[in-house]
Design a protein around this motif. Structure first.
Motif, PDB file in Angstrom:
ATOM      1  N   TYR A   1       0.803  -1.292  -0.141  1.00 14.63           N
ATOM      2  CA  TYR A   1      -0.059  -0.173   0.033  1.00 14.63           C
ATOM      3  C   TYR A   1       0.846   1.108  -0.176  1.00 14.63           C
ATOM      4  CZ  TYR A   1      -3.647  -3.419   1.272  1.00 14.63           C
ATOM      5  OH  TYR A   1      -4.482  -4.585   1.171  1.00 14.63           O
ATOM      6  N   THR A   2       1.977   1.367  -0.876  1.00 12.72           N
ATOM      7  CA  THR A   2       2.818   2.334  -1.041  1.00 12.72           C
ATOM      8  C   THR A   2       2.337   3.483  -1.661  1.00 12.72           C
ATOM      9  OG1 THR A   2       4.569   0.770  -1.413  1.00 12.72           O
ATOM     10  CG2 THR A   2       5.089   2.757  -1.857  1.00 12.72           C
ATOM     11  N   PHE A   3       0.956   3.714  -2.340  1.00 18.14           N
ATOM     12  CA  PHE A   3       0.702   4.813  -3.259  1.00 18.14           C
ATOM     13  C   PHE A   3      -0.385   5.283  -2.297  1.00 18.14           C
ATOM     14  CE2 PHE A   3       2.542   2.004  -6.463  1.00 18.14           C
ATOM     15  CZ  PHE A   3       3.158   2.887  -7.386  1.00 18.14           C
ATOM     16  N   THR A   4      -0.293   6.687  -2.320  1.00 17.38           N
ATOM     17  CA  THR A   4      -1.534   7.706  -1.731  1.00 17.38           C
ATOM     18  C   THR A   4      -2.793   7.497  -2.472  1.00 17.38           C
ATOM     19  OG1 THR A   4       0.222   8.724  -0.678  1.00 17.38           O
ATOM     20  CG2 THR A   4      -2.200   9.765  -0.849  1.00 17.38           C
ATOM     21  N   PHE A   5      -3.961   7.172  -2.318  1.00 21.55           N
ATOM     22  CA  PHE A   5      -5.145   7.280  -2.870  1.00 21.55           C
ATOM     23  C   PHE A   5      -5.630   8.650  -3.253  1.00 21.55           C
ATOM     24  CE2 PHE A   5      -9.737   6.718  -3.538  1.00 21.55           C
ATOM     25  CZ  PHE A   5      -9.791   6.213  -4.787  1.00 21.55           C
TER      26      PHE A   5
ATOM     27  N   SER B   1       1.053   8.122  -6.207  1.00 23.45           N
ATOM     28  CA  SER B   1      -0.242   8.097  -6.010  1.00 23.45           C
ATOM     29  C   SER B   1      -0.986   7.322  -6.920  1.00 23.45           C
ATOM     30  CB  SER B   1      -0.820   9.644  -6.152  1.00 23.45           C
ATOM     31  OG  SER B   1      -0.470  10.024  -7.581  1.00 23.45           O
ATOM     32  N   VAL B   2      -2.126   7.016  -6.561  1.00 22.95           N
ATOM     33  CA  VAL B   2      -3.071   6.090  -7.398  1.00 22.95           C
ATOM     34  C   VAL B   2      -4.554   6.705  -7.419  1.00 22.95           C
ATOM     35  CG1 VAL B   2      -3.499   4.691  -5.299  1.00 22.95           C
ATOM     36  CG2 VAL B   2      -4.196   3.605  -7.658  1.00 22.95           C
ATOM     37  N   TYR B   3      -5.317   6.420  -8.336  1.00 18.66           N
ATOM     38  CA  TYR B   3      -6.639   6.963  -8.348  1.00 18.66           C
ATOM     39  C   TYR B   3      -7.534   6.053  -9.312  1.00 18.66           C
ATOM     40  CZ  TYR B   3      -5.867   8.944 -13.073  1.00 18.66           C
ATOM     41  OH  TYR B   3      -5.361   9.163 -14.361  1.00 18.66           O
ATOM     42  N   CYS B   4      -8.803   6.002  -9.163  1.00 19.20           N
ATOM     43  CA  CYS B   4      -9.650   5.057 -10.054  1.00 19.20           C
ATOM     44  C   CYS B   4      -9.783   5.730 -11.589  1.00 19.20           C
ATOM     45  CB  CYS B   4     -10.965   4.954  -9.204  1.00 19.20           C
ATOM     46  SG  CYS B   4     -12.389   4.091 -10.158  1.00 19.20           S
TER      47      CYS B   4
END
Length: 558
Positions: free
Chosen positions: A431-435, A489-492
């Motif tokens: 879970y390294t990426f910030t959502f 970071s990550v997004y949908c």
């Protein structure tokens, strides 16, 4: 008389002396007005009132290769020698109209004139970059317009686009489905999309092009081909393919049968380059692999150099935007202890007892090794990775691959092609990426961490795709995750945010609004110049007759 005559002549001379500067001055003013009136110029804005689907036109700041662009101003297109240049390259005007012939306009204090509207196609010859010159030439005058940015891809949203819509664009099924089912052949092995949305895909028995919802067979097993040197050969298997982004050419990797004296002793492989328009084939490399045991073992050297001089059996072909070719090399070096019959059976899937390197061939044919399988017994250069399958950034700057597996866990890496260095290392299920959330409905908003999933065993089905802005899409849940490695970071990207984890009952569609489409069972094909995403379903061998279905995802109306 004499005195009067002299006085009259003197008066005339004096009058001429006074008038001469005035005459020269008037001529200069007239010449200047004519010069100003003959200057080309560019307009900044114009109200097209819906013409071409545009209300208020503005001078372009960015152009995309392959798009039809528009310029408005005074260009004197009717006069010989008049032209518009972008990046020093003359544009080929596809349409010209005089805007509102009853009206005249000016800019910067120039005389009132009627305006020209021209349309043209942006070409790769104009170059890419942030500052490309636009110049209007007319009546011997060169007028420089505002510089523009030219890109191979349109701009991305860098966030969830609620208008994304999925449409089915075609389907394919083999003529002999039973052959695929009984032998376990996948319907699709690799695929690529060009700037216009034409989709090339292959499987072990053929190569196909999907264009305008129609699938055409490019070549298939059993076809007899002839290259530009007149060499004949028969297609045995298709090992891979790659399509240039402009759609002008493709690379094809084949196992072939040839009428040569050593045909019974060797398997033969060819890397071909085909011109799409003419169908002309050029052999880039021809490599024989001995079937049985060799008299002397070797390690497959040389590993680098000109492509024509190397020993290669290529799979996993990819082209970057600059037409550099990336591929995995599964050549099996000669071995005095073991033959290659077993290797050949598995060679089309990236087999054991081979080099298993990832290489880059420049446009001049020079090859260098970037990665190698960490278990390989051969001493080739390259970053050690778990397998030879990889995901390529369209710009050719980064490769995404996998490091040494640890049980069921693997490490994904982002590899810098130019620096030949690993930039990021990520453990699976981390879970390294910030959502980053873009959902406005609290009932659908994700509030949990989003995990990175990078199981290399699923690489065969293309669950990852890198967009033009460097964002990596990952398909392993009902919704598509978009990972930004620069900002961690990550997004949908598509689907609902709840679909990133457990999903929602509403997300059960195949086409329509992307938010309600379930993306779990799909494989990426590529993107076009507008960043539309292409994917397919039905590539797996299920034991039941089915077809391969292709889809395009883009904002509604685009």
């Amino acid at each position: 008389m004499k005195t009067g005559y002299t006085t009259k002549i003197t008066a005339i001379i004096l009058l001429m002396a006074v008038l001469t500067p005035l005459l020269h001055s008037c001529r200069k003013v007239d010449d200047n007005e004519q010069l100003v009136a003959s200057q080309p110029w560019f307009a900044d804005t114009y109200n097209l009132e819906g013409r071409y689907g545009i209300a208020e036109w503005s001078y372009p700041r960015m152009l995309v290769i392959g798009d039809t662009a528009m310029l408005i101003g005074k260009f004197f297109t009717e006069k010989p020698g008049s032209e518009i240049l972008i990046g020093g390259v003359p544009v080929k005007i596809t349409e010209h109209i005089t805007l509102d012939p009853g009206n005249k306009y000016n800019t910067g204090g120039l005389p009132l004139q009627q305006m020209d509207l021209i349309r043209f196609v942006v070409t790769k010859e104009m170059g890419t970059g942030a500052r490309r010159d636009i110049t209007a030439v007319a009546n011997g005058v060169r007028q420089l317009g505002k510089q523009v940015s030219i890109q191979a891809f349109a701009a991305t949203t860098n966030g969830t686009d609620s208008t994304l819509t999925v449409t089915e664009i075609g389907s394919w099924e083999p003529a002999d489905q039973q052959l695929f089912l009984t032998r376990g052949y996948s319907y699709i092995r690799s695929s690529h999309v060009d700037m216009s949305g034409n989709l090339l895909f292959d499987n072990i028995l053929g190569l196909y092009m999907l264009r305008n919802k129609h699938v055409k067979t490019v070549m298939k097993a059993g076809d007899v081909l002839k290259d530009d040197k007149g060499a004949d050969f028969t297609v045995t298997y298709v090992l891979g393919s790659a399509l240039s982004f402009d759609g002008a050419f493709m690379y094809i990797s084949l196992s072939t049968k040839e009428n040569t004296p050593d045909a019974n002793e060797y398997y033969t492989f060819r890397l071909l380059k085909m011109d799409v328009a003419s169908g002309v084939i050029t052999t880039i490399n021809r490599t024989p692999v001995i079937k049985g045991r060799a008299a002397v073992s070797n390690d497959g050297r040389p590993y680098t150099g000109q492509i024509s001089q190397l020993k290669i059996v290529t799979t996993d072909l990819n082209l970057d935007i600059n037409n550099n070719l990336f591929y995995a090399n599964h050549y099996a070096p000669e071995d005095k202890a073991n033959g290659h019959e077993a290797w050949y059976i598995f060679s089309t899937y990236g087999s054991f007892n081979s080099l298993q390197t990832v290489c880059r061939m420049g446009t001049g044919g020079e090859v260098r090794v970037l990665m190698k399988n960490w278990t390989s017994e051969y001493n080739s250069p390259g970053e050690p990775v778990a397998v030879s399958m990889y995901t390529l950034d369209p710009a050719g700057r980064y490769i995404y691959a996998f490091k040494t597996p640890e049980g069921l866990n693997t490490y994904a890496i982002r590899f810098d092609v130019e620096e030949e260095d690993v930039l990021n290392t990520l453990a699976n299920f981390s879970y390294t990426f910030t959502f980053r959330s873009f959902e406005k409905d609290p009932a659908l908003k994700n509030t949990s961490p989003v995990e990175w999933y990078g199981d290399y065993t699923s690489m065969e089905w293309n669950p990852r795709l890198v967009l033009s802005d460097g964002t990596l899409l990952n398909a392993n849940t009902a919704s598509l995750k978009a990972f930004d490695f620069d900002n961690m970071s990550v997004y949908c990207y598509a689907g609902s945010e709840l679909g990133l984890a457990g999903g929602t009952e509403k997300q059960d569609q195949v086409t329509g609004k992307a938010k309600w489409v379930n993306f779990y069972d799909m494989s990426f094909n590529g993107t076009d110049k507008n960043n539309a995403v292409y994917f397919c379903r039905g590539m797996e061998v299920s034991g039941l007759a089915h077809n391969l279905r292709f889809y395009r995802m883009a904002p509604a109306g685009k």
